[in-house]
Design a protein around this motif. Sequence first.
Motif, mmCIF file in Angstrom:
data_model
loop_
_atom_site.group_PDB
_atom_site.id
_atom_site.type_symbol
_atom_site.label_atom_id
_atom_site.label_comp_id
_atom_site.label_asym_id
_atom_site.label_seq_id
_atom_site.Cartn_x
_atom_site.Cartn_y
_atom_site.Cartn_z
ATOM 1 N N MET A 61 12.233 -15.135 13.198
ATOM 2 C CA MET A 61 13.289 -15.189 14.196
ATOM 3 C C MET A 61 13.756 -16.624 14.412
ATOM 4 O O MET A 61 14.961 -16.896 14.490
ATOM 5 C CB MET A 61 12.800 -14.598 15.519
ATOM 6 N N ILE A 62 12.838 -17.557 14.483
ATOM 7 C CA ILE A 62 13.187 -18.961 14.710
ATOM 8 C C ILE A 62 13.970 -19.515 13.529
ATOM 9 O O ILE A 62 14.951 -20.242 13.707
ATOM 10 C CB ILE A 62 11.918 -19.783 15.006
ATOM 11 N N VAL A 63 13.554 -19.186 12.312
ATOM 12 C CA VAL A 63 14.281 -19.652 11.126
ATOM 13 C C VAL A 63 15.698 -19.083 11.110
ATOM 14 O O VAL A 63 16.678 -19.799 10.855
ATOM 15 C CB VAL A 63 13.514 -19.282 9.840
ATOM 16 N N SER A 64 15.845 -17.794 11.404
ATOM 17 C CA SER A 64 17.169 -17.169 11.412
ATOM 18 C C SER A 64 18.063 -17.768 12.496
ATOM 19 O O SER A 64 19.243 -18.046 12.257
ATOM 20 C CB SER A 64 17.046 -15.664 11.647
ATOM 21 N N ALA A 65 17.503 -17.992 13.672
ATOM 22 C CA ALA A 65 18.285 -18.591 14.753
ATOM 23 C C ALA A 65 18.707 -20.012 14.405
ATOM 24 O O ALA A 65 19.824 -20.428 14.723
ATOM 25 C CB ALA A 65 17.480 -18.573 16.047
ATOM 26 N N ALA A 66 17.840 -20.754 13.743
ATOM 27 C CA ALA A 66 18.188 -22.119 13.342
ATOM 28 C C ALA A 66 19.318 -22.129 12.317
ATOM 29 O O ALA A 66 20.218 -22.981 12.380
ATOM 30 C CB ALA A 66 16.959 -22.828 12.780
ATOM 31 N N LEU A 67 19.312 -21.187 11.396
ATOM 32 C CA LEU A 67 20.392 -21.102 10.414
ATOM 33 C C LEU A 67 21.724 -20.752 11.073
ATOM 34 O O LEU A 67 22.769 -21.308 10.713
ATOM 35 C CB LEU A 67 20.044 -20.085 9.327
ATOM 36 N N ILE A 68 21.682 -19.841 12.039
ATOM 37 C CA ILE A 68 22.907 -19.483 12.754
ATOM 38 C C ILE A 68 23.418 -20.671 13.560
ATOM 39 O O ILE A 68 24.622 -20.959 13.588
ATOM 40 C CB ILE A 68 22.671 -18.259 13.654
ATOM 41 N N GLU A 69 22.509 -21.392 14.226
ATOM 42 C CA GLU A 69 22.910 -22.578 14.992
ATOM 43 C C GLU A 69 23.549 -23.620 14.086
ATOM 44 O O GLU A 69 24.546 -24.234 14.446
ATOM 45 C CB GLU A 69 21.692 -23.193 15.691
ATOM 46 N N GLY A 70 22.974 -23.820 12.906
ATOM 47 C CA GLY A 70 23.536 -24.798 11.973
ATOM 48 C C GLY A 70 24.940 -24.423 11.539
ATOM 49 O O GLY A 70 25.836 -25.273 11.495
ATOM 50 N N ALA A 71 25.153 -23.161 11.238
ATOM 51 C CA ALA A 71 26.492 -22.717 10.834
ATOM 52 C C ALA A 71 27.485 -22.840 11.983
ATOM 53 O O ALA A 71 28.636 -23.239 11.787
ATOM 54 C CB ALA A 71 26.426 -21.277 10.338
ATOM 55 N N ALA A 72 27.028 -22.531 13.192
ATOM 56 C CA ALA A 72 27.917 -22.641 14.358
ATOM 57 C C ALA A 72 28.272 -24.095 14.646
ATOM 58 O O ALA A 72 29.430 -24.410 14.934
ATOM 59 C CB ALA A 72 27.256 -22.008 15.579
ATOM 60 N N PHE A 73 27.290 -24.993 14.565
ATOM 61 C CA PHE A 73 27.580 -26.411 14.790
ATOM 62 C C PHE A 73 28.543 -26.937 13.736
ATOM 63 O O PHE A 73 29.443 -27.718 14.052
ATOM 64 C CB PHE A 73 26.296 -27.244 14.783
ATOM 65 N N PHE A 74 28.375 -26.513 12.497
ATOM 66 C CA PHE A 74 29.283 -26.940 11.439
ATOM 67 C C PHE A 74 30.707 -26.476 11.737
ATOM 68 O O PHE A 74 31.660 -27.253 11.621
ATOM 69 C CB PHE A 74 28.805 -26.383 10.091
ATOM 70 N N ALA A 75 30.860 -25.223 12.138
ATOM 71 C CA ALA A 75 32.192 -24.692 12.448
ATOM 72 C C ALA A 75 32.817 -25.410 13.634
ATOM 73 O O ALA A 75 34.012 -25.733 13.622
ATOM 74 C CB ALA A 75 32.099 -23.192 12.724
ATOM 75 N N ILE A 76 32.020 -25.689 14.664
ATOM 76 C CA ILE A 76 32.554 -26.370 15.841
ATOM 77 C C ILE A 76 32.963 -27.795 15.508
ATOM 78 O O ILE A 76 34.020 -28.268 15.940
ATOM 79 C CB ILE A 76 31.523 -26.322 16.991
ATOM 80 N N ILE A 77 32.169 -28.494 14.710
ATOM 81 C CA ILE A 77 32.510 -29.869 14.334
ATOM 82 C C ILE A 77 33.784 -29.892 13.496
ATOM 83 O O ILE A 77 34.662 -30.739 13.697
ATOM 84 C CB ILE A 77 31.346 -30.538 13.572
ATOM 85 N N ILE A 78 33.933 -28.947 12.581
ATOM 86 C CA ILE A 78 35.155 -28.881 11.772
ATOM 87 C C ILE A 78 36.369 -28.627 12.665
ATOM 88 O O ILE A 78 37.423 -29.252 12.505
ATOM 89 C CB ILE A 78 35.029 -27.800 10.685
ATOM 90 N N CYS A 79 36.240 -27.729 13.626
ATOM 91 C CA CYS A 79 37.346 -27.458 14.525
ATOM 92 C C CYS A 79 37.674 -28.672 15.399
ATOM 93 O O CYS A 79 38.845 -28.982 15.627
ATOM 94 C CB CYS A 79 37.026 -26.254 15.411
ATOM 95 N N LEU A 80 36.646 -29.371 15.864
ATOM 96 C CA LEU A 80 36.907 -30.569 16.670
ATOM 97 C C LEU A 80 37.558 -31.661 15.850
ATOM 98 O O LEU A 80 38.409 -32.404 16.344
ATOM 99 C CB LEU A 80 35.594 -31.064 17.289
ATOM 100 N N LEU A 81 37.177 -31.787 14.583
ATOM 101 C CA LEU A 81 37.834 -32.758 13.713
ATOM 102 C C LEU A 81 39.301 -32.393 13.487
ATOM 103 O O LEU A 81 40.154 -33.275 13.411
ATOM 104 C CB LEU A 81 37.108 -32.851 12.376
ATOM 105 N N ALA A 82 39.581 -31.105 13.428
ATOM 106 C CA ALA A 82 40.977 -30.689 13.280
ATOM 107 C C ALA A 82 41.778 -31.016 14.530
ATOM 108 O O ALA A 82 42.964 -31.338 14.444
ATOM 109 C CB ALA A 82 41.043 -29.200 12.977
ATOM 110 N N ILE A 83 41.139 -30.958 15.675
ATOM 111 C CA ILE A 83 41.833 -31.292 16.928
ATOM 112 C C ILE A 83 42.105 -32.791 17.003
ATOM 113 O O ILE A 83 43.198 -33.220 17.341
ATOM 114 C CB ILE A 83 41.013 -30.817 18.152
ATOM 115 N N VAL A 84 41.101 -33.592 16.670
ATOM 116 C CA VAL A 84 41.220 -35.051 16.791
ATOM 117 C C VAL A 84 42.149 -35.628 15.735
ATOM 118 O O VAL A 84 42.955 -36.505 16.009
ATOM 119 C CB VAL A 84 39.821 -35.705 16.712
#
Length: 85
Positions: A61-84
């Motif tokens: 469960m911890i490994v799966s949650a960490a992978l999901i968090e990593g993908a979400a952080f990547f998506a959020i950073i890409i979106c924030l870079l598009a805004i900036v």
Amino acid sequence: MITLSILLQAAANVALAKFGAAIGAGLAAIAAGIGIGKIGGSALESIARQPEAAGDIRSNMIVSAALIEGAAFFAIIICLLAIVL
């Protein structure tokens, strides 16, 4: 006059792109929250059914949650870079 219309069209497209990036960041965060919630719920149900496998289920469960968090952080950073940018 033509130059002004081109500038206005470019400004409108930038605003629309920033709006889309903000919506994308929000959807990424919401989807990650839903995914981690489902993982947690399923893990608790699995542990309730087989208490002897709690350690293996918890580590997976911890490994799966960490992978999901990593993908979400990547998506959020890409979106924030598009805004900036």
